[in-house]
Motif scaffolding. Structure first.
Motif, PDB file in Angstrom:
ATOM      1  N   TYR A 139       5.509   7.257   8.583  1.00  0.00           N
ATOM      2  CA  TYR A 139       5.323   5.754   8.306  1.00  0.00           C
ATOM      3  C   TYR A 139       3.619   5.546   7.958  1.00  0.00           C
ATOM      4  O   TYR A 139       2.838   6.164   8.487  1.00  0.00           O
ATOM      5  N   GLU A 140       3.328   4.696   7.144  1.00  0.00           N
ATOM      6  CA  GLU A 140       2.134   3.927   6.922  1.00  0.00           C
ATOM      7  C   GLU A 140       2.082   2.581   7.471  1.00  0.00           C
ATOM      8  O   GLU A 140       2.906   1.537   6.886  1.00  0.00           O
ATOM      9  N   ALA A 143       6.249  -4.341   2.630  1.00  0.00           N
ATOM     10  CA  ALA A 143       6.742  -3.347   3.264  1.00  0.00           C
ATOM     11  C   ALA A 143       7.853  -2.775   2.866  1.00  0.00           C
ATOM     12  O   ALA A 143       8.862  -3.323   2.210  1.00  0.00           O
ATOM     13  N   LYS A 156       6.176   2.339   4.038  1.00  0.00           N
ATOM     14  CA  LYS A 156       5.418   1.310   4.604  1.00  0.00           C
ATOM     15  C   LYS A 156       6.060   0.267   5.477  1.00  0.00           C
ATOM     16  O   LYS A 156       7.322   0.142   5.295  1.00  0.00           O
ATOM     17  N   ILE A 165       1.136  -0.869   7.712  1.00  0.00           N
ATOM     18  CA  ILE A 165       0.333  -1.683   6.910  1.00  0.00           C
ATOM     19  C   ILE A 165      -0.106  -3.014   7.523  1.00  0.00           C
ATOM     20  O   ILE A 165      -0.924  -3.872   6.996  1.00  0.00           O
TER      21      ILE A 165
END
Length: 330
Positions: A27-28, A62, A3, A30
């Motif tokens: 990756y995410e 994160a 994240k 956020i």
């Protein structure tokens, strides 16, 4: 998947947001933090992502924070991120002062987090194309010229442009700096807009660097000279050339070769152009950082690398300013 949150949605921040979305396997995304309401609204709309108004909350949520803010803000933000035990990607130059970078080094070691500095030219196809080419340069020429752009003039041309080449050169030479001399001029900014520096290393290598942000044309070239070889890198056109000398013709391919008469007899020159592959360098550097976290490996451009480049940049600035004072007094 990690994240990640982004701090800063200026010109480069927007590019990072887009590249992180492209790196969806690593990756995410956020969300982001930016205190500028207008910039934040534009970024949220353009990338359909959440704007966080609580910085600490974003950091806590994160795994990784990406700092893409003005250099003067880097230290305080980075210290907060590392103190929370989060991994950090931070744009170059890593901090505004050496003392700040030293504090971050100590803190990152204490917290056991990974930090990568955004020296994106390490991921330029021209440099990547060299691959396993043996490099032991003994003389280096670097020219990094740009047309004037008010963005980035909050720092000198050494910290804005030349620092890219300082990082690359130190990654190639791998020797301590022996001496530095430099001169520069502030033309349209309050700090130097053009600078030439000569750096001598303990192993005998000499690097001559020129950086300008008031040029009529763009240029980003690095030339390496070493025993029996000349290597030319064009970071703008993303091309590489290697000219190598051999003692015997059977040592080299039949194509692109020529004979050369020397005092010691015939030698043979071969020209090659290593194939370059188009890449999204920012996406690639961000993906490489994710890989270093997942594999518990040293980042390609570590915090130590960023510190070394900054240290040499300030040595050049100091010598440039000393030369200017001496000239004014004389």
């Amino acid at each position: 998947m990690l994240k990640i949150g982004v701090l800063g949605t200026g010109h480069l921040g927007k590019i990072h947001l887009k590249c992180i979305q492209l790196a969806s396997e690593a990756y995410e995304l956020i969300g982001f933090f930016d205190p500028n309401d207008e910039a934040a609204a534009a970024a949220a709309a353009a990338y359909s992502i959440k704007r966080w108004t609580d910085l600490d909350a974003l950091i806590q949520a994160a795994d990784v924070i990406d700092i893409v803010t003005p250099t003067v803000t880097h230290f305080e933000l980075a210290r907060k991120v590392i103190s929370h035990g989060k991994h950090l990607f931070i744009e170059k130059p890593v901090t505004n002062t050496l003392e700040e970078a030293e504090e971050l080094l100590a803190l990152a070691q204490e917290k056991g987090v990974k930090v990568q500095v955004g020296h994106v030219e390490r991921f330029n196809p021209a440099l990547l194309a060299l691959g396993g080419t043996p490099l032991e340069p003994m003389f280096i020429e670097a020219h990094r010229l740009a047309v004037f752009n008010p963005r980035g003039t909050d720092v000198s041309v050494i910290l804005d442009l030349m620092i890219h080449d300082l990082d690359i050169i130190q990654s190639l030479v791998r020797s301590e700096v022996r001496s530095v001399s430099a001169s520069g001029v502030a033309v349209v900014s309050d700090s130097a807009d053009i600078c030439n520096a000569r750096v001598e290393f303990e192993n005998g290598c000499v690097a001559n660097l020129t950086a300008s942000r008031i040029s009529m044309k763009q240029m980003r070239k690095l030339r390496l000279f070493q025993k029996d070889a000349y290597i030319s890198l064009d970071f703008l056109d993303k091309e590489a050339q290697v000219v190598r000398m051999y003692d015997r013709p059977e040592q080299l391919p039949d194509d692109n070769r020529m004979e050369l008469e020397t005092p010691n007899g015939k030698r043979y020159i071969h020209l090659s152009a290593p194939q370059t592959e188009p890449v999204n360098a920012i996406k690639m550097e961000l993906e490489s950082f994710a890989q270093s976290i997942q594999e518990d490996a040293r980042p390609v451009v570590s915090l130590e690398d960023g510190y070394r480049a900054l240290k040499l940049a300030y040595q050049i600035i100091e010598q440039m300013e000393e030369r200017a004072r001496t000239t004014a007094q004389g």
